[in-house]
Design an enzyme around this catalytic site. Structure first.
Site, mmCIF file in Angstrom:
data_model
loop_
_atom_site.group_PDB
_atom_site.id
_atom_site.type_symbol
_atom_site.label_atom_id
_atom_site.label_comp_id
_atom_site.label_asym_id
_atom_site.label_seq_id
_atom_site.Cartn_x
_atom_site.Cartn_y
_atom_site.Cartn_z
ATOM 1 N N ARG A 37 0.823 -1.224 0.000
ATOM 2 C CA ARG A 37 0.000 0.000 0.000
ATOM 3 C C ARG A 37 0.850 1.264 0.000
ATOM 4 N NH1 ARG A 37 -4.765 -2.085 4.069
ATOM 5 N NH2 ARG A 37 -6.064 -2.969 2.431
ATOM 6 N N LYS A 197 -17.086 -15.125 6.031
ATOM 7 C CA LYS A 197 -18.395 -15.015 6.654
ATOM 8 C C LYS A 197 -19.497 -14.588 5.712
ATOM 9 C CE LYS A 197 -18.146 -12.988 10.789
ATOM 10 N NZ LYS A 197 -17.726 -11.814 11.571
ATOM 11 N N GLY A 348 -9.178 -7.561 0.820
ATOM 12 C CA GLY A 348 -7.854 -7.655 1.437
ATOM 13 C C GLY A 348 -7.219 -9.015 1.272
ATOM 14 N N GLY A 371 -14.289 -3.486 1.456
ATOM 15 C CA GLY A 371 -15.653 -3.009 1.664
ATOM 16 C C GLY A 371 -16.044 -1.909 0.691
HETATM 17 P P1 ADP Z 1 -11.488 -10.664 1.621
HETATM 18 O O1 ADP Z 1 -10.562 -10.011 2.608
HETATM 19 O O2 ADP Z 1 -10.817 -10.990 0.325
HETATM 20 O O3 ADP Z 1 -12.768 -9.908 1.446
HETATM 21 P P2 ADP Z 1 -12.567 -12.361 3.677
HETATM 22 O O4 ADP Z 1 -11.945 -11.497 4.705
HETATM 23 O O5 ADP Z 1 -14.036 -12.344 3.540
HETATM 24 O O6 ADP Z 1 -11.907 -12.086 2.230
HETATM 25 O O7 ADP Z 1 -12.188 -13.888 3.949
HETATM 26 C C1 ADP Z 1 -10.862 -14.343 3.965
HETATM 27 C C2 ADP Z 1 -10.657 -15.458 4.938
HETATM 28 O O8 ADP Z 1 -11.597 -16.495 4.728
HETATM 29 C C3 ADP Z 1 -9.298 -16.094 4.798
HETATM 30 O O9 ADP Z 1 -8.546 -15.827 5.960
HETATM 31 C C4 ADP Z 1 -9.601 -17.576 4.631
HETATM 32 O O10 ADP Z 1 -8.732 -18.404 5.374
HETATM 33 C C5 ADP Z 1 -11.006 -17.695 5.161
HETATM 34 N N1 ADP Z 1 -11.708 -18.852 4.611
HETATM 35 C C6 ADP Z 1 -11.874 -19.187 3.325
HETATM 36 N N2 ADP Z 1 -12.516 -20.358 3.188
HETATM 37 C C7 ADP Z 1 -12.778 -20.794 4.448
HETATM 38 C C8 ADP Z 1 -13.412 -21.963 4.979
HETATM 39 N N3 ADP Z 1 -13.913 -22.911 4.175
HETATM 40 N N4 ADP Z 1 -13.489 -22.087 6.323
HETATM 41 C C9 ADP Z 1 -12.988 -21.127 7.128
HETATM 42 N N5 ADP Z 1 -12.380 -19.997 6.690
HETATM 43 C C10 ADP Z 1 -12.267 -19.841 5.365
HETATM 44 MG MG MG Z 2 -10.516 -9.998 4.783
#
Ligand code: ADP
Ligand code: MG
Length: 394
Positions: A37, A197, A348, A371
């Site tokens: 960043r 989530k 992220g 977000g």
């Molecule tokens: P981003 O930051 O790209 O928006 P998120 O923060 O929503 O993504 O989610 C990322 C996290 O989700 C990662 O740390 C990953 O390990 C976790 N994750 C992905 N698949 C699973 C799963 N099946 N069970 C638990 N955690 C998961």
């Molecule tokens: Mg994330």
């Protein structure tokens, strides 16, 4: 988005410019971890310097509720100086007397770095006093923190209401790329969603479903969808309270566009070295948890992505941090790389995953905002972008 004021419209020679960057980097033991960043903030700073401006930079760092030595900007300022090749003066207040003096006395290419904006409680409440103090530091304001543009804070919206303002090059590129998905995306428009989530992403799913042609869902969130479909998902991540709402969404008109995993990689525990195997999505054994999508699912998602005109991907397909559960995320990254359409990755962890795989250059745009990107794609006007438009033609 032609009405978005950019650096092109600012006459910054001899002027003081406050840049709100996104320098929210990981700090470990007082040292900057991934400095992606900080690097990304440089084009705007360098351009302002070349055009004769004196630059002050501010950012939030972490989520401290009050001044906290662990979240001081000092290590960030040091790395900025190193990467930017200019002298940096770090001040200890966000917008106090020392900041004003430092900006007044800065010469040549010296950049003033303000203290962590979150050290002031007025930052997140968009306090008029803090906004006034920030505005008093400069003649112009440049917002370059896309990841913070969806929050009406003092250092984003407050100061932009008070000084002639424009988007920095990073924010401009984000708005251009995401607008292309919003306005009239090349079709088929395919969205790939994953991540931890469902509660974080259900609103996005609901908003995007009418706009897309196909939505492939993996990651931890897919197990709440599978549960809503009546599958037994063992110990997989499920948000019970969301099941009814998810079920309604799947049964709605757009529900048929959702592509769910047909096979998953299950593990006997949540650890890097857990025993693991591939099972059909409707046969997850009790006591096991799904930590990645399986190979058949990767193949199906890849087919959906292959002939897409536009793709937006947010959220890893599995626990990509652990090698045993990385193949799904890797597979989707490979599919995006092979797609000739317009491909955007945001979020992220998704961006961390694609960078870990060295695949950033294989997609059309890597979005720095999680977000903020999702909110924009839902068609919501980001407060930080809306306030800049106020200055169009000013
Ligand atoms: P981003 O930051 O790209 O928006 P998120 O923060 O929503 O993504 O989610 C990322 C996290 O989700 C990662 O740390 C990953 O390990 C976790 N994750 C992905 N698949 C699973 C799963 N099946 N069970 C638990 N955690 C998961
Ligand atoms: Mg994330």
């Amino acid at each position: 988005m032609s009405s978005l004021p950019t650096l092109d419209g600012l006459d910054v020679a001899e002027a003081r410019v406050l840049v709100r960057a996104d320098l929210n980097v990981p700090i470990d033991g007082g040292v900057v971890g991934d400095d992606f960043r900080i690097r990304a903030s440089l084009p705007t700073i360098h351009e302002l310097q070349e055009r004769g401006a004196t630059v002050a930079v501010c950012s939030h760092l972490g989520r401290p509720k009050s001044p906290d030595p662990a979240f001081r900007m000092d290590p960030v300022a040091a790395r900025l100086a190193e990467l930017g090749g200019f002298p940096v003066v770090k001040v200890d207040s966000v917008a106090g007397e020392d900041a004003r003096e430092a900006v007044e006395s800065a010469t040549g290419r010296t950049v003033v770095v303000l203290e962590n904006t979150r050290f002031e409680v007025g930052e997140t409440t968009n306090d008029p006093g803090l906004s006034d103090a920030l505005a008093a530091l400069a003649d112009f304001f440049v917002l370059d923190a896309f990841g913070s543009a969806h929050r009406a804070h003092a250092s984003t919206v407050g100061v932009a209401e008070r000084l002639p303002s424009a988007a920095g090059r990073l924010l401009e590129a984000e708005v251009v790329a995401l607008s292309r998905l919003l306005a009239d995306p090349d079709r088929p428009y395919v969205v790939v969603l994953g991540g931890a989530k469902i509660s974080d992403k259900l609103a996005v799913m609901a908003h995007l479903l009418p706009k897309v042609d196909r939505m492939a869902v993996g990651g931890g969130m897919c197990f709440t969808l599978l549960a809503a479909r009546g599958y037994e998902v063992g110990d997989s991540l499920v948000e019970e309270s969301m099941i009814d709402e998810v079920g309604r969404l799947l049964d709605s008109e757009g529900g048929s566009k959702v592509l769910l995993p047909t096979d998953v990689v299950v593990a006997d525990g949540f650890s890097a070295d857990a025993a693991h195997r591939v099972v059909p999505a409707d046969a997850i054994p009790a006591g096991w948890m799904g930590l990645d999508i399986g190979p058949d699912t990767v193949a199906a998602f890849s087919v959906a992505v292959a002939d897409a005109g536009s793709v937006f991907w947010n959220g890893p397909m599995g626990v990509f941090e652990w090698e045993a559960f990385r193949a799904g995320t890797q597979g989707v990254a490979t599919a995006l790389a092979a797609c000739d359409g317009f491909t955007v990755v945001g979020g992220g962890d998704s961006v961390a995953a694609i960078r870990m795989m060295g695949a950033e250059s294989t997609v059309s745009h890597v979005s720095s905002g999680g977000g903020a990107g999702l909110e924009m794609l839902e068609g919501r006007d980001l407060p930080g972008v809306a306030v800049l438009r106020m200055w169009a033609g000013a």
